[in-house]
Design a protein around this motif. Structure first.
Motif, PDB file in Angstrom:
ATOM      1  N   PRO A  84       0.826  -1.209   0.000  1.00 19.00           N
ATOM      2  CA  PRO A  84       0.000   0.000   0.000  1.00 19.00           C
ATOM      3  C   PRO A  84       0.865   1.266   0.000  1.00 19.00           C
ATOM      4  N   HIS A  85       0.509   2.193  -0.879  1.00 18.50           N
ATOM      5  CA  HIS A  85       1.281   3.425  -0.990  1.00 18.50           C
ATOM      6  C   HIS A  85       0.411   4.538  -1.543  1.00 18.50           C
ATOM      7  N   LYS A  86       0.903   5.744  -1.377  1.00 17.61           N
ATOM      8  CA  LYS A  86       0.231   6.942  -1.879  1.00 17.61           C
ATOM      9  C   LYS A  86       1.150   7.567  -2.923  1.00 17.61           C
ATOM     10  N   SER A  87       0.596   7.889  -4.066  1.00 17.18           N
ATOM     11  CA  SER A  87       1.368   8.539  -5.127  1.00 17.18           C
ATOM     12  C   SER A  87       1.490  10.025  -4.817  1.00 17.18           C
ATOM     13  N   LEU A  88       2.705  10.559  -4.934  1.00 15.01           N
ATOM     14  CA  LEU A  88       2.951  11.969  -4.651  1.00 15.01           C
ATOM     15  C   LEU A  88       3.270  12.782  -5.905  1.00 15.01           C
ATOM     16  N   GLY A  89       3.220  12.146  -7.064  1.00 13.78           N
ATOM     17  CA  GLY A  89       3.491  12.862  -8.305  1.00 13.78           C
ATOM     18  C   GLY A  89       4.754  12.370  -8.992  1.00 13.78           C
ATOM     19  N   ILE A  90       5.032  12.979 -10.101  1.00 13.56           N
ATOM     20  CA  ILE A  90       6.167  12.585 -10.932  1.00 13.56           C
ATOM     21  C   ILE A  90       7.371  13.449 -10.600  1.00 13.56           C
ATOM     22  N   VAL A  91       8.526  12.832 -10.621  1.00 14.46           N
ATOM     23  CA  VAL A  91       9.790  13.536 -10.400  1.00 14.46           C
ATOM     24  C   VAL A  91      10.713  13.235 -11.581  1.00 14.46           C
ATOM     25  N   VAL A 150      23.268  13.293 -22.775  1.00 15.54           N
ATOM     26  CA  VAL A 150      22.243  13.777 -21.857  1.00 15.54           C
ATOM     27  C   VAL A 150      21.441  12.580 -21.357  1.00 15.54           C
ATOM     28  N   LEU A 151      21.306  12.478 -20.050  1.00 21.52           N
ATOM     29  CA  LEU A 151      20.532  11.396 -19.442  1.00 21.52           C
ATOM     30  C   LEU A 151      19.450  12.010 -18.573  1.00 21.52           C
ATOM     31  N   THR A 152      18.209  11.620 -18.820  1.00 21.87           N
ATOM     32  CA  THR A 152      17.073  12.072 -18.017  1.00 21.87           C
ATOM     33  C   THR A 152      16.422  10.856 -17.380  1.00 21.87           C
ATOM     34  N   GLY A 153      16.130  10.962 -16.108  1.00 27.60           N
ATOM     35  CA  GLY A 153      15.424   9.913 -15.387  1.00 27.60           C
ATOM     36  C   GLY A 153      14.125  10.463 -14.842  1.00 27.60           C
ATOM     37  N   TYR A 154      13.110   9.610 -14.782  1.00 28.20           N
ATOM     38  CA  TYR A 154      11.834  10.052 -14.215  1.00 28.20           C
ATOM     39  C   TYR A 154      11.107   8.869 -13.599  1.00 28.20           C
ATOM     40  N   GLY A 155      10.176   9.158 -12.716  1.00 27.01           N
ATOM     41  CA  GLY A 155       9.385   8.130 -12.059  1.00 27.01           C
ATOM     42  C   GLY A 155       8.323   8.759 -11.175  1.00 27.01           C
ATOM     43  N   THR A 156       7.571   7.914 -10.499  1.00 29.76           N
ATOM     44  CA  THR A 156       6.496   8.362  -9.620  1.00 29.76           C
ATOM     45  C   THR A 156       6.942   8.275  -8.165  1.00 29.76           C
ATOM     46  N   MET A 157       6.864   9.399  -7.470  1.00 28.79           N
ATOM     47  CA  MET A 157       7.204   9.419  -6.043  1.00 28.79           C
ATOM     48  C   MET A 157       6.080   8.753  -5.255  1.00 28.79           C
TER      49      MET A 157
END
Length: 95
Positions: free
Chosen positions: A11-18, A80-87
């Motif tokens: 169980p978790h709460k999504s805080l948005g994308i980073v 150039v390296l970009t990383g992203y995911g959901t906090m």
């Protein structure tokens, strides 16, 4: 703080994308040394963790990376390296 490429089964709460980006200029004598991308990953991962921590996240799920080689006519190539995911915030650890 954790980074995962998969979804979180607990169980978790999504805080948005980073997201975070890092780059490296390849000098003209090393114009084809694309393995230099390897040194960008730890920098991007650290930036992601720092940004997520500032938002109160316990970790980041669904992490993805995008690589790009930027060619500038008057300068050498840039990696150039970009990383992203959901906090996410773990619900069983927060009261």
């Amino acid at each position: 703080m954790f980074l995962m490429t998969e979804n979180l089964p607990s169980p978790h709460k999504s805080l948005g994308i980073v997201n975070a980006t890092s780059h490296l200029m390849l000098p003209s004598e090393a114009i084809d040394e694309f393995e230099a991308f390897d040194q960008l990953f730890p920098a991007v991962e650290e930036k992601l963790k720092q940004k997520a921590s500032e938002k109160g996240a316990d970790g980041i799920v669904g992490v993805r990376f995008i690589t790009n080689v930027a060619n500038v006519q008057v300068a050498p190539k840039f990696l150039v390296l970009t990383g992203y995911g959901t906090m996410v915030q773990l619900l069983n650890q927060k009261s």
